[in-house]
Design a protein around this motif. Sequence first.
Motif, PDB file in Angstrom:
ATOM      1  N   LYS A 147      64.054   4.990   1.500  1.00 29.47           N
ATOM      2  CA  LYS A 147      63.356   4.958   2.878  1.00 29.47           C
ATOM      3  C   LYS A 147      63.593   6.217   3.448  1.00 29.47           C
ATOM      4  N   PHE A 148      62.242   6.769   4.061  1.00 29.55           N
ATOM      5  CA  PHE A 148      62.221   8.214   4.390  1.00 29.55           C
ATOM      6  C   PHE A 148      61.737   7.936   5.839  1.00 29.55           C
ATOM      7  N   TYR A 149      62.684   8.756   6.763  1.00 26.09           N
ATOM      8  CA  TYR A 149      62.401   8.864   8.184  1.00 26.09           C
ATOM      9  C   TYR A 149      62.101  10.171   8.544  1.00 26.09           C
ATOM     10  N   TYR A 150      61.281  10.127   9.587  1.00 25.73           N
ATOM     11  CA  TYR A 150      60.742  11.441  10.205  1.00 25.73           C
ATOM     12  C   TYR A 150      60.750  11.445  11.784  1.00 25.73           C
ATOM     13  N   ASN A 151      61.504  12.334  12.509  1.00 21.59           N
ATOM     14  CA  ASN A 151      61.607  12.154  13.718  1.00 21.59           C
ATOM     15  C   ASN A 151      61.834  10.317  14.297  1.00 21.59           C
ATOM     16  N   GLY A 152      62.890  10.100  13.758  1.00 23.06           N
ATOM     17  CA  GLY A 152      63.281   8.680  14.227  1.00 23.06           C
ATOM     18  C   GLY A 152      62.532   7.490  13.791  1.00 23.06           C
ATOM     19  N   ALA A 153      61.521   7.676  12.769  1.00 21.22           N
ATOM     20  CA  ALA A 153      60.499   6.591  12.590  1.00 21.22           C
ATOM     21  C   ALA A 153      60.686   6.372  10.937  1.00 21.22           C
ATOM     22  N   VAL A 192      74.379  15.019   8.155  1.00 20.49           N
ATOM     23  CA  VAL A 192      75.346  13.815   8.120  1.00 20.49           C
ATOM     24  C   VAL A 192      75.166  13.005   6.676  1.00 20.49           C
ATOM     25  N   LEU A 193      76.224  12.799   6.051  1.00 19.51           N
ATOM     26  CA  LEU A 193      76.171  12.078   4.719  1.00 19.51           C
ATOM     27  C   LEU A 193      76.865  10.866   4.530  1.00 19.51           C
ATOM     28  N   GLY A 194      76.618   9.792   4.321  1.00 17.54           N
ATOM     29  CA  GLY A 194      77.485   8.661   4.378  1.00 17.54           C
ATOM     30  C   GLY A 194      76.875   7.522   3.525  1.00 17.54           C
ATOM     31  N   TYR A 195      77.700   6.556   3.454  1.00 18.67           N
ATOM     32  CA  TYR A 195      77.523   5.503   2.541  1.00 18.67           C
ATOM     33  C   TYR A 195      77.112   4.047   3.314  1.00 18.67           C
ATOM     34  N   GLY A 196      76.178   3.235   2.589  1.00 11.76           N
ATOM     35  CA  GLY A 196      75.583   2.227   3.215  1.00 11.76           C
ATOM     36  C   GLY A 196      74.140   2.471   3.485  1.00 11.76           C
ATOM     37  N   LEU A 197      73.808   1.175   4.253  1.00 11.68           N
ATOM     38  CA  LEU A 197      72.198   1.391   4.403  1.00 11.68           C
ATOM     39  C   LEU A 197      71.975   1.245   6.027  1.00 11.68           C
ATOM     40  N   PRO A 198      71.932   2.482   6.881  1.00 13.41           N
ATOM     41  CA  PRO A 198      71.653   2.084   8.256  1.00 13.41           C
ATOM     42  C   PRO A 198      70.521   1.297   8.730  1.00 13.41           C
ATOM     43  N   ALA A 199      70.325   0.691   9.933  1.00 12.91           N
ATOM     44  CA  ALA A 199      69.270   0.051  10.044  1.00 12.91           C
ATOM     45  C   ALA A 199      68.324   1.248  10.587  1.00 12.91           C
ATOM     46  N   ASP A 200      66.918   0.909  10.637  1.00  8.51           N
ATOM     47  CA  ASP A 200      65.870   1.715  11.410  1.00  8.51           C
ATOM     48  C   ASP A 200      66.151   2.443  12.467  1.00  8.51           C
ATOM     49  N   ALA A 201      66.885   1.528  13.223  1.00 10.71           N
ATOM     50  CA  ALA A 201      66.986   1.852  14.751  1.00 10.71           C
ATOM     51  C   ALA A 201      68.100   2.993  14.735  1.00 10.71           C
ATOM     52  N   ASP A 202      69.000   2.970  13.733  1.00 10.52           N
ATOM     53  CA  ASP A 202      70.168   4.138  13.682  1.00 10.52           C
ATOM     54  C   ASP A 202      69.497   5.509  13.657  1.00 10.52           C
ATOM     55  N   PHE A 203      68.521   5.484  12.805  1.00 16.49           N
ATOM     56  CA  PHE A 203      67.898   6.800  12.731  1.00 16.49           C
ATOM     57  C   PHE A 203      67.088   7.207  13.944  1.00 16.49           C
ATOM     58  N   THR A 204      66.392   5.998  14.621  1.00 14.99           N
ATOM     59  CA  THR A 204      65.723   6.294  16.017  1.00 14.99           C
ATOM     60  C   THR A 204      66.859   6.853  17.068  1.00 14.99           C
ATOM     61  N   ASN A 205      67.985   6.193  17.055  1.00 18.71           N
ATOM     62  CA  ASN A 205      68.998   6.616  17.915  1.00 18.71           C
ATOM     63  C   ASN A 205      69.452   8.130  17.776  1.00 18.71           C
ATOM     64  N   VAL A 206      69.753   8.380  16.523  1.00 19.24           N
ATOM     65  CA  VAL A 206      70.298   9.659  16.293  1.00 19.24           C
ATOM     66  C   VAL A 206      69.269  10.745  16.530  1.00 19.24           C
ATOM     67  N   TYR A 207      68.025  10.541  16.478  1.00 20.57           N
ATOM     68  CA  TYR A 207      66.860  11.390  16.907  1.00 20.57           C
ATOM     69  C   TYR A 207      66.672  11.716  18.312  1.00 20.57           C
ATOM     70  N   GLY A 208      67.008  10.333  19.165  1.00 17.19           N
ATOM     71  CA  GLY A 208      67.093  10.364  20.646  1.00 17.19           C
ATOM     72  C   GLY A 208      65.912  11.299  21.145  1.00 17.19           C
ATOM     73  N   SER A 209      64.737  10.739  20.656  1.00 14.54           N
ATOM     74  CA  SER A 209      63.427  11.332  21.382  1.00 14.54           C
ATOM     75  C   SER A 209      63.269  12.855  21.371  1.00 14.54           C
ATOM     76  N   GLY A 210      63.955  13.495  20.441  1.00 17.91           N
ATOM     77  CA  GLY A 210      64.188  14.820  20.212  1.00 17.91           C
ATOM     78  C   GLY A 210      65.324  15.484  20.761  1.00 17.91           C
ATOM     79  N   ALA A 211      66.036  14.679  21.672  1.00 16.18           N
ATOM     80  CA  ALA A 211      67.039  15.179  22.214  1.00 16.18           C
ATOM     81  C   ALA A 211      68.247  15.282  21.419  1.00 16.18           C
TER      82      ALA A 211
END
Length: 264
Positions: A147-153, A192-211
Amino acid sequence: MINTLLNKARRQASSGGGGAAPFSFGTSLLLDGTNDWATQGGASPTTTTTSFNGFNNVDWFASVWLKSGTGGRFSGNSSVFGVRQHTGTYAQVKLQWVNAAGGSYMRVKASTINITSTYVIPTADQTDWQHYGVSVDVNVGVDVTVKFYYNGALVDTQTGTQTTVTDTDVNLTVGAARSGAEMLSGHILQLVLGYGLPADADFTNVYGSGAGNDPNNCFTGIHNIYAFSEASGTTSGNLTDTEGRDSLGMVGFVSPYGLTTDTP
């Protein structure tokens, strides 16, 4: 530049005028794309059993902020990071760029298999700070799903034929696929490098609307965080893994490259 100003405004607003301090990025690592990178062992690369390791049929993920240093898109095949086996010459796990019409694709190499996104990151976007993420689901005996994520999506999902590579003693390099190869020109921040499969929402959260947000509050299974928290202007020494596992020795950096205050 516009994105950077908006992101700083979002962080200031998130402090709530007297509430908890907003998330702070600190510093970023600027690479020239020619002769600098950071790796375990520095100028004399080593392998370790504690390194981030995308082999052995493990699911893994990566999260990172990037900004091109070329005034255009990232160079084709330039790599954000790479992992090679202790007996190998080439990186068999990596995140890199592939040139496309109007921009670039993200590509993951997962245990020797290249899996490339078909989502184009526009060239203009790459010249400012953006957040990128990938998750790699090995699916033993079936297909590898990336899965590829760009700016939290979540912007793309691709699959490839699963292969098994076994090795517990490996080398991690940041800013290149391996020492002296497929080097990146630009800024890297909060890798950040890690093991497991984060939820889509985890990438959204770390992006934090750009902040941005603290990765430890967004992901489980984190193995390494390279926050590049060393002093601005640093061009030598070790880059600290805030998880306490694997520091990376800086190689070839000459000012103005190295640690800088340029962040989202």
